[in-house]
Write a protein that holds these residues in place. Structure first.
Motif, PDB file in Angstrom:
ATOM      1  N   ARG A  58      10.843  50.239  86.748  1.00 39.71           N
ATOM      2  CA  ARG A  58      11.206  51.389  86.597  1.00 39.71           C
ATOM      3  C   ARG A  58      12.310  51.991  85.793  1.00 39.71           C
ATOM      4  O   ARG A  58      12.518  52.618  84.635  1.00 39.71           O
ATOM      5  N   ARG A  59      13.668  50.998  86.067  1.00 37.02           N
ATOM      6  CA  ARG A  59      14.947  51.521  85.521  1.00 37.02           C
ATOM      7  C   ARG A  59      14.545  50.856  83.960  1.00 37.02           C
ATOM      8  O   ARG A  59      15.184  51.432  83.021  1.00 37.02           O
ATOM      9  N   LEU A  60      13.865  49.568  83.653  1.00 42.22           N
ATOM     10  CA  LEU A  60      13.772  49.050  82.439  1.00 42.22           C
ATOM     11  C   LEU A  60      12.854  50.361  81.488  1.00 42.22           C
ATOM     12  O   LEU A  60      13.241  50.658  80.316  1.00 42.22           O
ATOM     13  N   LEU A  61      11.740  50.823  81.991  1.00 43.37           N
ATOM     14  CA  LEU A  61      10.965  51.724  81.069  1.00 43.37           C
ATOM     15  C   LEU A  61      11.749  53.046  81.108  1.00 43.37           C
ATOM     16  O   LEU A  61      11.913  53.572  79.835  1.00 43.37           O
ATOM     17  N   LYS A  62      12.652  53.442  82.151  1.00 44.57           N
ATOM     18  CA  LYS A  62      13.444  54.617  81.942  1.00 44.57           C
ATOM     19  C   LYS A  62      14.410  54.418  80.838  1.00 44.57           C
ATOM     20  O   LYS A  62      14.555  55.271  79.670  1.00 44.57           O
ATOM     21  N   HIS A  63      14.896  53.208  80.734  1.00 41.36           N
ATOM     22  CA  HIS A  63      16.036  52.838  79.809  1.00 41.36           C
ATOM     23  C   HIS A  63      15.264  52.738  78.104  1.00 41.36           C
ATOM     24  O   HIS A  63      15.974  53.162  77.190  1.00 41.36           O
ATOM     25  N   LEU A  64      14.116  52.352  78.082  1.00 44.32           N
ATOM     26  CA  LEU A  64      13.470  52.080  76.894  1.00 44.32           C
ATOM     27  C   LEU A  64      12.949  53.338  76.245  1.00 44.32           C
ATOM     28  O   LEU A  64      12.935  53.724  74.965  1.00 44.32           O
ATOM     29  N   LEU A  65      12.686  54.509  77.217  1.00 43.93           N
ATOM     30  CA  LEU A  65      12.108  55.900  76.704  1.00 43.93           C
ATOM     31  C   LEU A  65      13.087  56.583  76.843  1.00 43.93           C
ATOM     32  O   LEU A  65      12.600  58.161  76.768  1.00 43.93           O
ATOM     33  N   GLU A  66      14.343  56.472  77.068  1.00 46.04           N
ATOM     34  CA  GLU A  66      15.304  57.695  77.293  1.00 46.04           C
ATOM     35  C   GLU A  66      15.524  58.321  76.128  1.00 46.04           C
ATOM     36  O   GLU A  66      15.912  59.750  76.174  1.00 46.04           O
ATOM     37  N   GLU A  67      15.306  57.883  74.690  1.00 47.41           N
ATOM     38  CA  GLU A  67      15.435  58.779  73.620  1.00 47.41           C
ATOM     39  C   GLU A  67      14.154  58.959  72.821  1.00 47.41           C
ATOM     40  O   GLU A  67      14.184  59.353  71.891  1.00 47.41           O
ATOM     41  N   TYR A  68      12.934  58.960  73.800  1.00 45.47           N
ATOM     42  CA  TYR A  68      11.798  59.165  73.130  1.00 45.47           C
ATOM     43  C   TYR A  68      11.477  60.499  73.069  1.00 45.47           C
ATOM     44  O   TYR A  68      11.617  61.460  73.774  1.00 45.47           O
ATOM     45  N   ASN A  69      10.939  60.867  71.587  1.00 45.60           N
ATOM     46  CA  ASN A  69      10.754  62.255  71.348  1.00 45.60           C
ATOM     47  C   ASN A  69       9.130  62.334  71.102  1.00 45.60           C
ATOM     48  O   ASN A  69       8.696  61.850  70.123  1.00 45.60           O
ATOM     49  N   THR A  70       8.395  62.874  72.208  1.00 45.70           N
ATOM     50  CA  THR A  70       6.860  63.462  72.100  1.00 45.70           C
ATOM     51  C   THR A  70       6.473  63.835  70.792  1.00 45.70           C
ATOM     52  O   THR A  70       5.290  63.907  70.623  1.00 45.70           O
ATOM     53  N   MET A  71       7.137  64.537  70.060  1.00 47.94           N
ATOM     54  CA  MET A  71       6.995  65.283  68.870  1.00 47.94           C
ATOM     55  C   MET A  71       6.863  64.406  67.678  1.00 47.94           C
ATOM     56  O   MET A  71       6.252  64.842  66.612  1.00 47.94           O
ATOM     57  N   GLU A  72       7.593  63.354  67.746  1.00 54.06           N
ATOM     58  CA  GLU A  72       7.368  62.560  66.534  1.00 54.06           C
ATOM     59  C   GLU A  72       6.215  61.635  66.485  1.00 54.06           C
ATOM     60  O   GLU A  72       5.584  61.348  67.403  1.00 54.06           O
ATOM     61  N   ARG A  73       5.577  61.516  65.446  1.00 53.87           N
ATOM     62  CA  ARG A  73       4.476  60.473  65.104  1.00 53.87           C
ATOM     63  C   ARG A  73       4.847  59.423  64.133  1.00 53.87           C
ATOM     64  O   ARG A  73       5.499  59.583  63.098  1.00 53.87           O
ATOM     65  N   PRO A  74       4.105  58.314  64.561  1.00 59.55           N
ATOM     66  CA  PRO A  74       4.641  56.995  63.626  1.00 59.55           C
ATOM     67  C   PRO A  74       3.830  56.949  62.557  1.00 59.55           C
ATOM     68  O   PRO A  74       3.074  56.141  62.148  1.00 59.55           O
ATOM     69  N   VAL A  75       3.849  58.032  61.543  1.00 61.37           N
ATOM     70  CA  VAL A  75       3.175  57.947  60.518  1.00 61.37           C
ATOM     71  C   VAL A  75       3.859  58.381  59.140  1.00 61.37           C
ATOM     72  O   VAL A  75       4.742  59.059  59.332  1.00 61.37           O
ATOM     73  N   LEU A  76       3.305  58.034  57.727  1.00 62.27           N
ATOM     74  CA  LEU A  76       3.986  58.479  56.574  1.00 62.27           C
ATOM     75  C   LEU A  76       3.603  60.045  56.290  1.00 62.27           C
ATOM     76  O   LEU A  76       4.529  60.775  55.688  1.00 62.27           O
ATOM     77  N   ASN A  77       2.442  60.300  56.663  1.00 58.29           N
ATOM     78  CA  ASN A  77       1.943  61.538  56.320  1.00 58.29           C
ATOM     79  C   ASN A  77       1.460  62.317  57.637  1.00 58.29           C
ATOM     80  O   ASN A  77       0.564  62.070  58.126  1.00 58.29           O
ATOM     81  N   GLU A  78       2.069  63.195  58.109  1.00 59.20           N
ATOM     82  CA  GLU A  78       1.961  63.616  59.532  1.00 59.20           C
ATOM     83  C   GLU A  78       0.652  64.596  59.643  1.00 59.20           C
ATOM     84  O   GLU A  78       0.169  64.914  60.658  1.00 59.20           O
ATOM     85  N   SER A  79      -0.179  65.049  58.363  1.00 62.53           N
ATOM     86  CA  SER A  79      -1.042  65.912  58.403  1.00 62.53           C
ATOM     87  C   SER A  79      -2.396  64.863  58.597  1.00 62.53           C
ATOM     88  O   SER A  79      -3.380  65.451  58.855  1.00 62.53           O
ATOM     89  N   GLU A  80      -2.308  63.650  58.553  1.00 61.43           N
ATOM     90  CA  GLU A  80      -3.329  62.743  58.637  1.00 61.43           C
ATOM     91  C   GLU A  80      -3.622  62.266  60.008  1.00 61.43           C
ATOM     92  O   GLU A  80      -2.328  61.990  60.523  1.00 61.43           O
ATOM     93  N   PRO A  81      -4.598  61.923  60.586  1.00 59.67           N
ATOM     94  CA  PRO A  81      -4.855  61.524  61.927  1.00 59.67           C
ATOM     95  C   PRO A  81      -4.358  59.939  62.088  1.00 59.67           C
ATOM     96  O   PRO A  81      -4.281  59.380  61.131  1.00 59.67           O
TER      97      PRO A  81
END
Length: 61
Positions: free
Chosen positions: A22-45
């Motif tokens: 639980r502590r590891l996952l909390k540490h790994l995801l502490e700066e995670y932004n749910t609004m960001e997407r890992p794409v070059l063009n955010e209009s494409e799926p």
């Protein structure tokens, strides 16, 4: 492709783990932004694919 951080969040909600995991996952995801997407063009799926492998056959009728 490894599990995305969003998928990890889903696993955390539905899983049982010890305090160290639980502590590891909390540490790994502490700066995670749910609004960001890992794409070059955010209009494409985002296309996601996964596979499944049979590890062992126990019984065949």
């Amino acid at each position: 492709m490894k599990l995305s951080q969003l998928q990890l969040l889903d696993l955390i909600r539905g899983s049982h783990q010890g305090p160290n995991e639980r502590r590891l996952l909390k540490h790994l995801l502490e700066e995670y932004n749910t609004m960001e997407r890992p794409v070059l063009n955010e209009s494409e799926p985002v296309l996601v694919s996964f596979g499944l492998t049979l590890q062992q056959i126990i019984d065949v009728v």
